[in-house]
Design an enzyme around this catalytic site. Structure first.
Site, PDB file in Angstrom:
ATOM      1  N   GLU A  43       2.036 -53.255 -40.120  1.00 22.03           N
ATOM      2  CA  GLU A  43       2.283 -53.685 -41.498  1.00 22.03           C
ATOM      3  C   GLU A  43       2.048 -52.499 -42.430  1.00 22.03           C
ATOM      4  OE1 GLU A  43       0.036 -56.322 -44.895  1.00 22.03           O
ATOM      5  OE2 GLU A  43       0.001 -57.114 -42.851  1.00 22.03           O
ATOM      6  N   THR A  74       1.464 -55.846 -48.796  1.00 23.64           N
ATOM      7  CA  THR A  74       1.139 -55.705 -50.222  1.00 23.64           C
ATOM      8  C   THR A  74       2.421 -55.700 -51.053  1.00 23.64           C
ATOM      9  OG1 THR A  74      -0.657 -54.252 -49.454  1.00 23.64           O
ATOM     10  CG2 THR A  74      -0.457 -54.580 -51.818  1.00 23.64           C
ATOM     11  N   LYS A 134      -0.541 -66.288 -44.207  1.00 24.68           N
ATOM     12  CA  LYS A 134      -1.604 -65.288 -44.118  1.00 24.68           C
ATOM     13  C   LYS A 134      -2.832 -65.847 -44.829  1.00 24.68           C
ATOM     14  CE  LYS A 134      -2.772 -60.810 -46.173  1.00 24.68           C
ATOM     15  NZ  LYS A 134      -2.250 -59.669 -46.947  1.00 24.68           N
TER      16      LYS A 134
END
Length: 226
Positions: A43, A74, A134
């Site tokens: 990621e 992000t 998440k």
């Protein structure tokens, strides 16, 4: 089918390495180092300068290995999500849920993994087509929160991120996490340029993960035969 394939690869990877770094070169070396250590989920966070270039180069470098899945993290808005997808990101991770980002990911058949912490946030994400939630920050509650969430939503797939480490990863997976996101504890040595130590750390995580999954498989087989 594209999204199903990517989701399967995320689950099979088991661990997503949350890559941060002060510059593009550090992020690339960090990613390459954990892949060398056996971690297959990457990621690339958009706190990294030129993050889209990092994604592009990693996707190109590891294009021949279908086990490796490269995503973007992000991602705060739909514009950033578009940049990431055009760079080749196979999944999008956000610290919170954003409906426009969810709709864009649905359009391109890209999994969207938004950060959620409450039942209301999780329900909103599920209604928008999210396949994996998440749980962020995971250390705000701990592994026991998964069973509490699965009481009203037994079908939800949860990936805790934030506070997951070698000492508690087994608890998270035993609680029902479909995969885990690991960042700071994995990349501590990258700050000093010791990427060999990052590879060693990644190998420790994967050895532990395989040990845990092996035990879980045998336990499932044992219970199924009773």
């Amino acid at each position: 089918m594209k999204r199903v394939n990517i989701l399967t690869r995320i689950e099979q990877a088991g661990i997503l390495a949350v890559v941060r770094g002060k510059d593009k070169a550090t992020a690339l070396k960090s990613s390459q180092s954990v892949i060398k250590g056996g971690i297959r989920g990457i990621e690339v966070t958009f706190t990294i300068p030129k993050a889209q270039e990092v994604i592009e180069e990693l996707v190109e470098e590891f294009a021949e290995d279908p086990r490796i899945v490269i995503g973007a993290g992000t991602v705060l808005d739909v514009v950033t999500a578009q940049l990431a997808i055009m760079a080749g990101a196979e999944y999008i991770v956000s610290p919170s849920f954003d409906r426009e980002t969810a709709e864009l990911c649905n359009l391109y058949q890209i999994p969207y993994l938004p950060g959620c912490l409450t039942i209301t946030e999780i329900q909103t994400a599920l209604k928008a087509g999210v396949e994996i939630v998440k749980l962020f920050p995971g250390n705000a509650y701990g592994p026991s929160i998964i069973s509490a969430i699965k009481a009203p939503f037994p079908y939800v797939n949860i990936m805790p991120t934030g506070g997951v480490n070698l000492d508690n990863m087994e608890e998270w997976l035993a609680a029902g996490a479909v995969s885990v996101g690991v960042g700071g504890s994995l990349f501590a040595s990258a700050e000093t340029g010791d990427f060999a130590a990052v590879t060693t750390s990644a190998r420790e995580y994967m050895d532990k993960y395989q040990e845990i999954k092996g035990e879980q498989i045998w336990e499932e087989l044992f219970h199924s035969e009773k």
